[in-house]
Design an enzyme around this catalytic site. Structure first.
Site, PDB file in Angstrom:
ATOM      1  N   GLU B 308       0.830  -1.202   0.000  1.00  0.00           N
ATOM      2  CA  GLU B 308       0.000   0.000   0.000  1.00  0.00           C
ATOM      3  C   GLU B 308       0.868   1.255   0.000  1.00  0.00           C
ATOM      4  O   GLU B 308       0.562   2.248  -0.658  1.00  0.00           O
ATOM      5  CB  GLU B 308      -0.940  -0.023   1.223  1.00  0.00           C
ATOM      6  N   GLU B 311       2.236   1.607  -3.405  1.00  0.00           N
ATOM      7  CA  GLU B 311       1.168   2.086  -4.282  1.00  0.00           C
ATOM      8  C   GLU B 311       0.979   3.587  -4.136  1.00  0.00           C
ATOM      9  O   GLU B 311       0.839   4.307  -5.128  1.00  0.00           O
ATOM     10  CB  GLU B 311      -0.141   1.349  -3.951  1.00  0.00           C
ATOM     11  N   SER B 355      -7.163   2.028  -2.476  1.00  0.00           N
ATOM     12  CA  SER B 355      -5.987   1.217  -2.764  1.00  0.00           C
ATOM     13  C   SER B 355      -6.472  -0.114  -3.321  1.00  0.00           C
ATOM     14  O   SER B 355      -7.532  -0.598  -2.949  1.00  0.00           O
ATOM     15  CB  SER B 355      -5.217   0.992  -1.458  1.00  0.00           C
ATOM     16  N   LYS B 394     -15.317  -9.755   7.505  1.00  0.00           N
ATOM     17  CA  LYS B 394     -14.321 -10.612   6.870  1.00  0.00           C
ATOM     18  C   LYS B 394     -14.929 -11.955   6.472  1.00  0.00           C
ATOM     19  O   LYS B 394     -14.411 -12.662   5.622  1.00  0.00           O
ATOM     20  CB  LYS B 394     -13.112 -10.791   7.781  1.00  0.00           C
ATOM     21  N   GLU B 397     -16.086 -11.069   3.180  1.00  0.00           N
ATOM     22  CA  GLU B 397     -14.960 -10.810   2.285  1.00  0.00           C
ATOM     23  C   GLU B 397     -14.350 -12.115   1.760  1.00  0.00           C
ATOM     24  O   GLU B 397     -14.051 -12.242   0.572  1.00  0.00           O
ATOM     25  CB  GLU B 397     -13.883 -10.012   3.014  1.00  0.00           C
ATOM     26  N   CYS B 552     -10.289  -2.020  14.471  1.00  0.00           N
ATOM     27  CA  CYS B 552     -10.535  -3.451  14.675  1.00  0.00           C
ATOM     28  C   CYS B 552     -10.725  -3.824  16.144  1.00  0.00           C
ATOM     29  O   CYS B 552     -11.440  -4.771  16.454  1.00  0.00           O
ATOM     30  CB  CYS B 552      -9.393  -4.275  14.118  1.00  0.00           C
TER      31      CYS B 552
END
Ligand SMILES: Cc1cc2nc3c(=O)[nH]c(=O)nc-3n(C[C@H](O)[C@H](O)[C@H](O)COP(=O)(O)O)c2cc1C
Ligand code: SF4
Ligand code: SF4
Ligand code: SF4
Ligand code: SF4
Ligand code: FES
Lengths: 397, 625
Positions: B308, B311, B355, B394, B397, B552
């Site tokens: 990231e 990027e 991202s 998640k 995901e 989180c």
């Protein structure tokens, strides 16, 4: 449909220039005059109107609102409809007076959905007031500006409760708010707001036109003035009556020519039901208060059926947010069903009465606080009839 | 209560009260009241409940939650105030006068008991077959009030079908007490608005748009509603049976990874106070349960930072050096799958700002089924990857169809902290008393940067530690690497660092003020997106967004209950552990260096990593057809 008996208050022709008079006074003076008249809210709770306006006037805010509660959802009430259609000026100019008294800029009429047919009439009237400079900018050449908008209700009974009404006006689900803060401080969009019944505004007009002293001549010590009552049920002449506060139930029954009466429900579905032994009681905030509904039942009626209708109404019309009202009314209805089947023990009936008392003090708004009234009064006042069906003893829950 | 949400769509009266200064005292001033006959002095304007809490007087509650606006709906908290006919909800009543309160009078006790009896009469569920057994507010109340019979009867049949359609959230409305904590969570904290009270009166029901199943509505699977539900009406979809089966199957090589925020919270499931880190004990427990390998997601977090961060630098290069105006800046982080689904639904036109990095969980899965399989000589089809996450999103995901770049599902099962604790208990293990042990090689060590991913602002802090050093050759100019502007619990935070004396290859960044922004909770994400649309993020380079309040550590899969205080404690545990680690920067993690040497040989954002570690997004929009 006009008012049936001779009227003293609600006679448009008999009234002078209330708005003109009010605008010549200061807002404080208007509020004081309303206070002196002893006018109490006609929507049911009987809160002193002058005090409500005083609180709103003294609240500091850059905007304030006036709301006319024309939801008229209480079963058996239809007097606001009469005022709106036949005595429109009293109501609308009463709102302008209220707006001036608390220094608001805007008013709403929260009109019961079923009264949508009145929209045209009301809008025409508002338009005329604007043309005559009795509404809009610089009313009657003063620096006071005020306008009125009509909003249609969505048909939920609870939306007549003032905070649920405000929620509804704001576009939310009609649910009662926590109080405090009260609408006079935190109302529509968070601004100070007075919510008053249609008849209250009409009375405010009368106070301003005839003076507080004249108004206070009528009624009782704590319930000043005349009251409109919608009478329905088992009588020869149902309709809307103007009566002085303090009138006994007996006198009222004679007026409407009721015979073979068994029970009188006063205050609509959320009111109390009295037997003939109590008809010498009177209609006033001191004794039996009412927003204006009187329903008469004669000897042919089954009190259990009457009660079942009321309880079915509340089970559906509760907004469903608080536990005592949402579930409590259902339990009371189930109790009625058990009584019908003869399955309700004395012990359980007493348990339900106690539950009703909890609902009266623990519910969030007036709906749940008053919905056990018919249950408690009917099962207490008509116990023999109610229990005739039931097995004695303690079986059943 | 720094992150108490005061804005949002709640009605005015349900927001914290604004009290005017009256004759009784000024805001901030004290007021003398009486509770149960004893005098107390409390700040003007606080609620009765708050006043009682501060003075250790217990008042039961159900619809009240510290994170949420007031409802005053359940009425369990009623108290008596002298001179007022009706009882008042302590949670909603602001003290603005010298009131006398009775919290346990006969009227109060009777009313509370009645209310509880009413709730129980409608409650269909059996505690011994309920996820919330022993951690249920309704059950606790029943016990507190000594309920030993159903005064108003008890419902005999199920009325609602359990909605298991979602990958993440299971709804069982038979256990719902209509406190609307979920509704307020979804609208006010998350600005999603999936859940709403529908119908009226006795028929009132918490439902979705047109009563659609959860899979077919715009739920972002954040699970925040679960964390605030007082009962078992909302729960996460639990895959632990499948996981046990895989463990028991000798042909399967079962690999588990644990996210950074698990260790800071799992102790709570075993009765420890919040803020106790259980890293070593947890690893031991996982081995005892029978997982073949226990890895640390922090390693993948380090990998995420490499990808990231690179990027971001590439985007900056293309824009600033080559003048490519199609490059979207600021770059938004993509490691929170709840946030991803949020932006896909509500801002589908802005996906290019994200991202392209997969979340650490998915990156790790892809690495395990390729590089790790290779190194170990395993057939990837026999590897089962389990991810313990603080997060219910998640679960969704890992089931996204695009998440299988190795040819296999990157992650087979997403497990929450709560579910893992349950497995540990089922295995007869008492976690706090275990000896500590180390994560397995070849991904054994991770940096502190990977660890702080668990708290809001952590990704930003980790990225800055690496990006700044890549560009300038020096560590970030903050004492002990603690980039304090990134920390804390304010809903939206922003800060910047100036890049000076940069290395030659980054000359175009000389003197640039790197501006970044951090938000947590999707209601705050919405604020950031609206600012972006209004053009107010011009000049910003990097934005970190976490779907869950607190990041989180406050995830939808974390131990229940949650509160601002609990989240703060968990975050502190993470930052403390970071400060004590030998390696604190992702790029210094030797395992990271190793994987780029051995496997991802064309470097961060190279071809291999693009295939395995990056992804693409779906324009979903607000309406699901
Ligand atoms: C369930 C419920 C329904 C109500 N419906 C009405 C109504 O239809 N019209 C009305 O004027 N007041 C109604 N009220 C009373 C209002 O809440 C409020 O007290 C009244 O509008 C205040 O006006 P007043 O002071 O002029 O009476 C209702 C109250 C409750 C609890
Ligand atoms: S008392 Fe009934 S109508 Fe009023 S808030 Fe409670 S549930 Fe709604
Ligand atoms: S929700 Fe609570 S009370 Fe209901 S079954 Fe589960 S643990 Fe028991
Ligand atoms: S998981 Fe999140 S988005 Fe979905 S209903 Fe719950 S709070 Fe709303
Ligand atoms: S689902 Fe849970 S949080 Fe939502 S209203 Fe029901 S009990 Fe409350
Ligand atoms: S906790 Fe106060 S009303 Fe529910």
């Amino acid at each position: 449909m006009p008012i049936i008996n001779d009227t003293l208050f609600f006679d448009e022709k008999a009234h002078g220039e209330a708005l003109e008079r009010a605008l010549m006074m200061s807002p404080q003076e208007v509020v004081m005059e309303i206070r002196e008249s002893g006018l109490r809210g006609r929507g049911g709770a009987g809160f002193p109107t002058g005090t409500k306006w005083m609180l709103a006037l003294s609240a500091k805010a850059d905007k304030k609102f006036v709301v006319c509660n024309a939801d008229e959802g209480e079963p058996g009430t239809f007097k606001d409809r009469v005022l709106l259609s036949e005595y429109t000026k009293l109501v609308l100019e009463g709102m302008v007076i209220g707006g001036y008294a608390i220094q608001a800029q805007k008013g709403f009429i929260y009109l019961r959905g079923e009264y949508a047919y009145l929209l045209e009439h009301l809008n025409t009237f508002l338009e005329r007031m604007r043309k005559e400079n009795r509404l809009g900018d610089n009313i009657l050449g003063t620096s006071f500006s005020f306008d009125i908008e009509i909003r249609l209700g969505s048909g939920a009974y609870v939306c007549g409760e003032e905070t649920a009404l405000i929620e509804s006006l704001e576009g939310h689900r009609g649910e009662a708010r926590n109080r405090p803060p009260f609408p006079v401080n935190t109302g529509y969009l968070g601004y100070p707001t007075i919510v008053n019944n249609v008849e209250t505004f009409a009375c405010a007009y009368i106070v301003m036109s005839k003076g507080a002293q004249w108004f206070a001549k009528y009624g009782t010590e704590k319930s000043k003035g005349m009251k409109l009552i919608s009478v329905s049920g088992d009588c020869k002449k149902p309709g809307v009556y103007e009566v002085p506060f303090g009138i006994t139930v007996k006198e009222l029954l004679e007026l409407v020519q009721a015979d073979r009466t068994k029970a009188v429900q006063i205050g609509g579905a959320s009111g109390i039901c009295i037997p003939m032994s109590e008809i010498n009681r009177n209609i006033s905030f001191e004794d039996i208060p009412t927003g204006g509904s009187v329903i008469i039942f004669n000897e042919d009626r089954s009190m259990l059926k009457v009660l079942r209708n009321f309880m079915e109404f509340f089970v559906e019309e509760s907004c469903g947010q608080c536990t005592p009202c949402r579930v409590g009314n259902k339990k009371l209805l189930e109790g009625v069903e058990m009584l019908e089947k003869g399955e309700c023990s004395h012990r359980y009936l007493n348990e339900l009465i106690e539950l009703g008392k909890t609902m009266q003090i623990a519910s969030k708004c007036g709906l749940g606080q008053s919905s056990p009234n018919p249950f408690i009064s009917i099962v207490t006042n008509f116990k023999d009839e109610i229990m005739s069906n039931s097995i004695r003893g303690n079986n059943g829950r | 209560m720094a992150d108490k949400i005061v804005e949002g769509r709640a009605p005015v009266s349900q927001k914290p009260h604004t009290v005017e200064s009256k004759e009784n005292g000024d805001i901030g001033g004290l007021i003398e009241i009486e509770i149960n006959g004893r005098p107390y002095s409390v700040p003007f304007g606080i609620t009765i409940l708050e006043a009682c809490k501060r003075n250790n007087i217990h008042i039961p509650t159900l619809c009240y939650h510290e994170d949420l606006c007031l409802a005053g709906a359940c009425r369990v908290c009623v108290v008596e105030i002298e001179g007022i006919r009706t009882l008042q909800a302590a949670c909603a009543y602001p003290i603005t006068g010298k009131i006398k309160v009775w919290t346990t009078s006969e009227r109060v006790r009777k009313a509370r008991r009645h209310i509880l009896d009413l709730l129980l009469s409608e409650h269909y569920g059996e505690c011994y077959s309920c996820v919330r057994n022993n951690n249920c507010e309704l059950q606790t109340l029943a016990k507190e009030y000594g309920v030993d019979f159903y005064r108003f009867g008890h419902i005999k049949e199920k009325r609602y079908e359990v909605d298991r359609s979602s990958y993440a959230i299971v709804r069982d409305m038979d256990k719902c007490v209509l406190c609307k904590r979920c509704v307020r969570t979804c609208i006010d904290l998350q600005e999603v608005g999936v859940l709403e009270a529908t119908r009226r009166g006795y028929a009132t029901l918490i439902s979705t748009f047109m009563d659609k199943p959860m899979l077919d509505v715009i739920c972002i699977n954040c699970g925040q509603c679960i964390n605030r539900c007082p009962t078992g009406a909302l729960r996460a979809k639990d895959p632990s049976d499948d996981i046990w089966r895989a463990i028991d199957d000798p042909t399967k090589h079962v690999v588990i990874q644990t996210a950074p925020s698990i260790r800071a919270a799992i102790g709570e499931e075993f009765g420890l106070p919040p803020g106790n880190s259980m890293t070593g004990q947890m690893v031991t427990a996982l081995r005892m349960i029978g997982f073949d390998r226990v890895f640390d997601t922090n390693f993948a977090a380090d990998l995420t930072i490499m990808e990231e961060g690179t990027e971001l630098l590439l985007r900056l290069k293309r824009k600033l050096l080559f003048g490519d105006e199609t490059v979207k800046l600021p770059q938004f982080t993509s490691c929170s799958p709840g946030w991803i689904k949020f932006i896909e639904h509500f801002y589908p036109e802005y996906l290019e700002y994200l991202s392209t990095c997969k979340s650490p969980q998915q990156m790790f899965g892809a690495v395990i089924k390729t590089f790790y399989a290779q190194e170990m000589g395993l057939d990837p089809s026999n590897i089962i990857t389990v991810a313990v996450m603080p997060c219910t999103a998640k679960k969704f995901e890992c089931n996204r169809p695009e998440m299988n770049s190795s040819g296999f599902k990157d992650i087979d099962y997403g497990l929450t902290t709560r579910e893992l604790a349950q497995m540990i208990k089922e295995a007869g293990i008492y976690l706090p008393e275990l000896p500590k042990s180390h994560f397995d090689e070849p991904f054994g060590d991770a940096s502190g940067a990977g660890l702080i991913f668990g708290a809001t602002g952590g990704v930003m802090e980790a990225a800055l530690r690496t990006v700044y050093e890549i560009v300038t050759g020096r560590p970030v100019p903050f004492e002990n690497l603690a980039i304090t502007p990134c920390r804390g619990m304010d809903g939206v935070r922003q800060a910047s660092v100036v890049l000076n004396d940069v290395k030659d290859e980054w000359k175009f960044l000389e003197g640039i003020e790197l501006k970044f922004m951090i938000a947590h909770g999707t209601a705050n994400a919405k604020k950031v997106m609206e600012a972006l649309i209004r053009g107010e993020l011009e000049g910003y380079h990097f934005v970190e967004i976490m779907a869950c309040p607190g990041g989180c550590i406050g995830g939808g899969g974390q131990p229940i209950p949650t509160s601002p205080e609990i989240r703060k404690k968990r975050a502190e545990a993470i930052y403390k552990e970071d400060a004590e680690l030998p390696i604190r920067k992702s790029h210094e993690n030797p395992h990271i260096k190793y994987i780029y040497e051995k496997f991802l040989v064309d470097g961060p954002c190279g071809h291999i990593s693009h295939k395995l570690l990056h992804t693409h997004y779906t324009k979903r929009g607000k309406y699901i057809v």
